[in-house]
Write a protein that holds these residues in place. Structure first.
Motif, PDB file in Angstrom:
ATOM      1  N   ASN A  96      28.308  24.942  48.072  1.00 31.81           N
ATOM      2  CA  ASN A  96      27.461  25.956  47.430  1.00 31.81           C
ATOM      3  C   ASN A  96      27.092  27.126  48.328  1.00 31.81           C
ATOM      4  N   MET A  97      27.265  26.961  49.628  1.00 30.02           N
ATOM      5  CA  MET A  97      26.871  28.034  50.534  1.00 30.02           C
ATOM      6  C   MET A  97      28.017  28.556  51.400  1.00 30.02           C
ATOM      7  N   GLY A  98      29.185  27.944  51.257  1.00 27.65           N
ATOM      8  CA  GLY A  98      30.363  28.476  51.936  1.00 27.65           C
ATOM      9  C   GLY A  98      30.486  28.166  53.417  1.00 27.65           C
ATOM     10  N   PHE A  99      29.738  27.198  53.908  1.00 26.84           N
ATOM     11  CA  PHE A  99      29.874  26.806  55.312  1.00 26.84           C
ATOM     12  C   PHE A  99      31.165  26.008  55.500  1.00 26.84           C
ATOM     13  N   GLY A 100      31.716  26.071  56.712  1.00 26.65           N
ATOM     14  CA  GLY A 100      32.854  25.231  57.048  1.00 26.65           C
ATOM     15  C   GLY A 100      32.389  23.823  57.338  1.00 26.65           C
ATOM     16  N   TRP A 101      33.282  22.847  57.140  1.00 27.80           N
ATOM     17  CA  TRP A 101      32.893  21.450  57.359  1.00 27.80           C
ATOM     18  C   TRP A 101      32.525  21.181  58.808  1.00 27.80           C
ATOM     19  N   GLU A 102      32.956  22.062  59.718  1.00 25.29           N
ATOM     20  CA  GLU A 102      32.623  21.900  61.131  1.00 25.29           C
ATOM     21  C   GLU A 102      31.252  22.483  61.476  1.00 25.29           C
ATOM     22  N   PHE A 178      39.845  21.266  65.581  1.00 24.44           N
ATOM     23  CA  PHE A 178      41.238  20.902  65.843  1.00 24.44           C
ATOM     24  C   PHE A 178      42.009  20.825  64.523  1.00 24.44           C
ATOM     25  N   LEU A 179      41.430  20.152  63.524  1.00 21.92           N
ATOM     26  CA  LEU A 179      42.081  20.036  62.222  1.00 21.92           C
ATOM     27  C   LEU A 179      42.209  21.397  61.540  1.00 21.92           C
ATOM     28  N   ASN A 180      41.164  22.209  61.636  1.00 17.47           N
ATOM     29  CA  ASN A 180      41.217  23.551  61.053  1.00 17.47           C
ATOM     30  C   ASN A 180      42.387  24.355  61.630  1.00 17.47           C
ATOM     31  N   ASN A 181      42.560  24.275  62.938  1.00 14.34           N
ATOM     32  CA  ASN A 181      43.617  25.038  63.609  1.00 14.34           C
ATOM     33  C   ASN A 181      45.008  24.572  63.203  1.00 14.34           C
ATOM     34  N   ARG A 182      45.096  23.357  62.676  1.00 16.78           N
ATOM     35  CA  ARG A 182      46.386  22.817  62.236  1.00 16.78           C
ATOM     36  C   ARG A 182      46.485  22.726  60.714  1.00 16.78           C
ATOM     37  N   ASP A 183      45.537  23.366  60.033  1.00 15.23           N
ATOM     38  CA  ASP A 183      45.567  23.433  58.572  1.00 15.23           C
ATOM     39  C   ASP A 183      45.575  22.045  57.939  1.00 15.23           C
ATOM     40  N   LEU A 184      44.799  21.130  58.528  1.00 17.40           N
ATOM     41  CA  LEU A 184      44.674  19.767  58.008  1.00 17.40           C
ATOM     42  C   LEU A 184      43.290  19.574  57.419  1.00 17.40           C
ATOM     43  N   SER A 185      43.214  19.077  56.209  1.00 24.50           N
ATOM     44  CA  SER A 185      41.922  18.867  55.555  1.00 24.50           C
ATOM     45  C   SER A 185      42.024  17.674  54.618  1.00 24.50           C
ATOM     46  N   LYS A 209      55.348  22.250  56.537  1.00 22.45           N
ATOM     47  CA  LYS A 209      55.719  22.399  57.956  1.00 22.45           C
ATOM     48  C   LYS A 209      55.691  21.044  58.649  1.00 22.45           C
ATOM     49  N   LYS A 210      56.417  20.960  59.774  1.00 22.25           N
ATOM     50  CA  LYS A 210      56.416  19.746  60.576  1.00 22.25           C
ATOM     51  C   LYS A 210      55.469  19.909  61.754  1.00 22.25           C
ATOM     52  N   GLU A 211      54.825  18.804  62.124  1.00 23.35           N
ATOM     53  CA  GLU A 211      53.849  18.824  63.223  1.00 23.35           C
ATOM     54  C   GLU A 211      53.901  17.471  63.913  1.00 23.35           C
TER      55      GLU A 211
END
Length: 229
Positions: A96-102, A178-185, A209-211
């Motif tokens: 509701n407020m747009g904060f990131g999970w981090e 770390f997850l954000n930088n690798r587009d993992l959620s 993509k492969k990681e």
């Protein structure tokens, strides 16, 4: 109508932090050692002993000298309701407020000590009565009941498996970044291509993509194998 937010004199903020720590640290037998609690809260053993005696006098813990600490039924309920407020707040901040999970943990640490039930009832309504927080952890209900799901960790999977990330075993800001930088959620679909025998790292594919993910990371990602739409 005015809504007054206040701190109940029943349990101080420090006492609530102890209850929450005891809840989170409890092993399969519901026990926590004094040293574990001291390490978690970053306080001395004498300080822990002093606070545990206060909680014992309030009927919130079972305690005998030199033996593990256990939450009583009353203590477990109060701890679960604190955790409910924390996780509801995290979900509200994200959805509701747009904060990131981090970003939400430290804010929720402050808000969880507010005692006004109507405040959290309204928050629950606005966020759509969620059952998990932004990191996939279950949110206790109003009666303190909590449903822990038996998820598998990614590192236990095999090449060829197709899985979905549903929760995290660690929600520190460093790991979330770390997850954000690798587009993992959460809800990310992962296909496991291979596993390195030497160190357990995995070559995986997700989002086209492969990681390569280390075993340390794979141990912290909780997954489901069932198909999703």
């Amino acid at each position: 109508m005015h809504i007054y937010l206040y701190f109940s004199p029943m349990n101080s903020q420090t006492e609530e932090n102890y209850l929450k720590a005891l809840f989170n640290l409890s092993n399969d037998k519901g026990e926590v050692s004094t040293s574990e609690l001291s390490t978690k809260l970053e306080v001395s053993t004498p300080t822990v002993n002093s606070m545990i005696k206060k909680l014992f006098e309030k009927g919130l813990v079972d305690y005998q000298k030199y033996k593990p600490i256990r939450l009583t039924k009353k203590g477990r309920l109060e701890a679960a309701l604190i955790i409910r407020k924390h996780r509801l707040t995290e979900m509200f901040l994200v959805e509701n407020m747009g904060f990131g999970w981090e970003e939400v943990h430290e804010i929720a640490e402050q808000i969880e000590h507010i005692k006004s039930p109507i405040f959290f009832d309204r928050m629950d309504e606005l966020v759509g009565y969620p059952t998990v927080d932004p990191h996939g952890s279950p949110i206790p209900d109003k009666k303190g009941n909590i449903v822990e799901k038996e998820y598998q960790i990614l590192s236990k999977c095999k090449p060829g498996d197709k899985v979905w990330v549903v929760a995290l075993r660690n929600s520190s800001s460093d790991f979330l970044n770390f997850l954000n930088n690798r587009d993992l959620s959460l809800s990310t679909k992962i296909i496991i291509h291979s596993i390195e025998e030497f160190d357990g790292s995995m070559v995986v594919e997700y989002n086209g993509k492969k990681e390569t993910l280390s075993k340390t990371v794979c141990d912290k990602l909780m997954i489901e194998k069932k198909s999703k739409n």
